[in-house]
Scaffold this active site. Structure first.
Site, PDB file in Angstrom:
ATOM      1  N   SER B  12       9.435 -43.668 -25.336  1.00  0.00           N
ATOM      2  CA  SER B  12       8.370 -44.699 -25.639  1.00  0.00           C
ATOM      3  C   SER B  12       7.180 -44.351 -25.005  1.00  0.00           C
ATOM      4  O   SER B  12       6.576 -43.019 -25.067  1.00  0.00           O
ATOM      5  CB  SER B  12       8.876 -45.955 -25.194  1.00  0.00           C
ATOM      6  OG  SER B  12       7.696 -47.200 -25.743  1.00  0.00           O
ATOM      7  N   HIS B  39       8.652 -44.372 -30.062  1.00  0.00           N
ATOM      8  CA  HIS B  39       7.888 -45.669 -30.535  1.00  0.00           C
ATOM      9  C   HIS B  39       6.540 -45.138 -30.753  1.00  0.00           C
ATOM     10  O   HIS B  39       6.078 -44.494 -30.072  1.00  0.00           O
ATOM     11  CB  HIS B  39       7.929 -46.596 -29.163  1.00  0.00           C
ATOM     12  CG  HIS B  39       9.274 -47.191 -28.973  1.00  0.00           C
ATOM     13  ND1 HIS B  39       9.649 -47.817 -27.775  1.00  0.00           N
ATOM     14  CD2 HIS B  39      10.563 -47.217 -29.604  1.00  0.00           C
ATOM     15  CE1 HIS B  39      10.761 -48.602 -27.909  1.00  0.00           C
ATOM     16  NE2 HIS B  39      11.260 -48.133 -29.019  1.00  0.00           N
ATOM     17  N   ASP B 131      14.021 -50.590 -24.407  1.00  0.00           N
ATOM     18  CA  ASP B 131      14.873 -50.274 -25.739  1.00  0.00           C
ATOM     19  C   ASP B 131      15.615 -49.018 -25.340  1.00  0.00           C
ATOM     20  O   ASP B 131      15.186 -48.161 -24.483  1.00  0.00           O
ATOM     21  CB  ASP B 131      13.949 -49.878 -26.951  1.00  0.00           C
ATOM     22  CG  ASP B 131      14.414 -49.501 -28.076  1.00  0.00           C
ATOM     23  OD1 ASP B 131      15.687 -50.179 -28.097  1.00  0.00           O
ATOM     24  OD2 ASP B 131      13.792 -49.084 -28.875  1.00  0.00           O
TER      25      ASP B 131
END
Lengths: 278, 194
Positions: B12, B39, B131
């Site tokens: 991310s 992401h 996540d």
């Protein structure tokens, strides 16, 4: 979901197939040709929410409880959509497809898998701004009667307005997006005048046939939920529904490459997955 | 020796740099397909694949629907789509965001673990949310190999720290150690646990 719930993949696969077969034979909904990984994920989510430990358990409940079927159908229909999703796609449509559509006395568009109608509204706005809406008819179909009912109202969440306005501008909108909707409470309602040329109808791509001929078929991010065989069936359906020089538009990650109808189509804009029948 | 069939790398905040460094360390004949779930904003097109393609010898491109895994090279989950794994191919989905993310690292790792079991190597790198923690635990549970970037030295510690505590990974590694570790694992060598 725990490991014990579905560790044996072969057994799980068998249970999944029996469940889909049961749903088809009892209720006529055919998910047998759907892409498996995403289907499996959604079936397990439903089983978990029902407090069930196996897909066989889900099968039993669905067979005996029509309300459980309703809940399952809601899980299985993906209704994530947005107005002018992928602005560069809508730009390309106006730039590279509309000029030829304009030469036709009447334009028929099919939005297949229209969900709650945001893409239909986007296309209606574009046709309106290009002065073609009055001689167009948009056929908007989905297998799910509930989302069609929502689509007919033209309503969408007010909180989406900012995103949609940005998309509208990026997509090459030539007017002001705020002129296309009215606000009631936390809902925005799309100008009904722009939906007057839209025919909403229930149609299941997995089981129903071709029903008309269209100058433009738009089916974006629907084929990704189908397995390869069902994809071939649906592409065949689109092929039957398109005359020569008819245009087929798919989602950003869907392609005609490697499919049975590939050779009859040439890319209009390959990057945007817009194809024309030769 | 386990047959490694897919490497999933989740990242991310700060991921572009970190993933780039790993790709720069993999040889041009690296045989195990690599799937990157990074992401990012939904409207970035395929910019990321282009940037990563320049970082190493392996060709990098975005996942297309029903892409086959064999000989895939390096694939990037497209912005705005979840990527799910079947034994021989990939599927895409526009289902709702999972923990505010689409693509979601958890979705891909869970489905990879489900489809390929011990054939999966999962890697969780720098990031500012959690996540990947649930997904990496699933990889571990199904007999796969879990690697987490050392949270102490990652650009943002939150994501690798969450994955480390949920998945009990076999390796917690410095960024520079991850590519050599992947090469070792792909060759069928069993590195000692960290």
């Amino acid at each position: 979901m725990t490991e014990a719930d579905h560790h044996d993949r072969e057994l799980e696969e068998l249970e999944l197939e029996l469940l889909l077969e049961a749903v088809y034979r009892r209720y006529g909904y055919d998910f047998r040709g759907y892409a498996r990984a995403s289907l499996r994920r959604r079936l397990w989510r439903r089983a978990d929410l029902e407090g069930l430990r196996s897909l066989s358990g889900l099968q039993e409940r669905v067979l005996h409880d029509p309300h459980c079927l309703e809940r399952l159908l809601a899980d299985l229909s993906i209704n994530v959509t947005a107005m002018f999703r992928d602005p560069t796609f809508h730009q390309a449509l106006r730039r590279d497809v509309f000029p030829e559509l304009r030469t036709h006395p009447f334009v028929r568009v099919w939005v297949a898998g229209c969900s709650t109608g945001e893409e239909v509204m986007s296309i209606a706005i574009a046709l309106h701004e290009e002065g073609m809406l009055d001689r167009s008819r948009i056929y908007a179909t989905d297998m799910d009667a509930d989302v069609l009912a929502r689509a007919r109202t033209g309503g969408f969440a007010l909180e989406k307005v900012r995103d949609y306005t940005r998309n509208y501008l990026a997509a090459g909108g030539t007017d002001s997006f705020s002129g296309y909707y009215a606000v009631t409470g936390d809902q925005a309602v799309f100008d009904p005048d722009l939906l007057r040329t839209v025919v909403f109808a229930q149609h299941n791509l997995a089981t129903d046939g071709s029903f008309n001929e269209f100058n433009l078929v738009i089916c974006r991010n629907v084929l990704i939920y189908f397995g390869r065989d069902l994809q071939d069936r649906v592409l065949g359906l689109f092929d039957e529904s398109l005359p020569r020089r008819g245009v087929l538009a798919l989602g950003r990650k869907e392609t005609l490459r490697g499919t049975a109808i590939e050779e009859r189509y040439e890319p209009v804009v390959e990057a945007e997955r817009i194809y024309r029948r030769s | 020796m386990t047959d490694r069939r897919l490497i999933v790398i989740g990242a991310s905040w700060g991921g572009l740099q970190a993933v780039g460094e790993i790709l720069a360390g993999l040889p041009g004949d690296f045989a195990v397909p690599v799937l990157i779930v990074q992401h990012r904003a939904e409207d970035t097109g395929d910019l990321l694949a282009g940037l990563l393609d320049r970082r190493g010898p392996l060709p990098v491109r975005e996942v297309e629907d029903k892409d086959t895994l064999a000989g895939a090279g390096v694939l990037v989950a497209p912005a705005g789509y979840h990527v799910l794994v079947e034994p021989d191919h990939l599927e895409l989905s526009t289902e709702a965001h999972v923990r505010f993310s689409r693509p979601s690292i958890d979705v891909t790792l869970e489905s990879a673990a489900d489809a390929l079991g011990a054939g999966v190597i999962g890697v969780v790198l720098t990031g500012a949310n959690d996540d990947g923690a649930v997904g990496l635990a699933a990889v571990r549970r199904r007999g796969g190999f879990a690697i987490v970037q050392n949270p102490e030295t990652a650009l943002v510690a939150t994501m690798p720290a969450a994955a480390r505590s949920s998945a009990a990974p076999q390796a917690v590694a410095e960024l520079s150690e991850i590519a050599p570790l992947l090469v070792q694992l792909a060759d069928g060598e069993a590195p000692h646990a960290a």
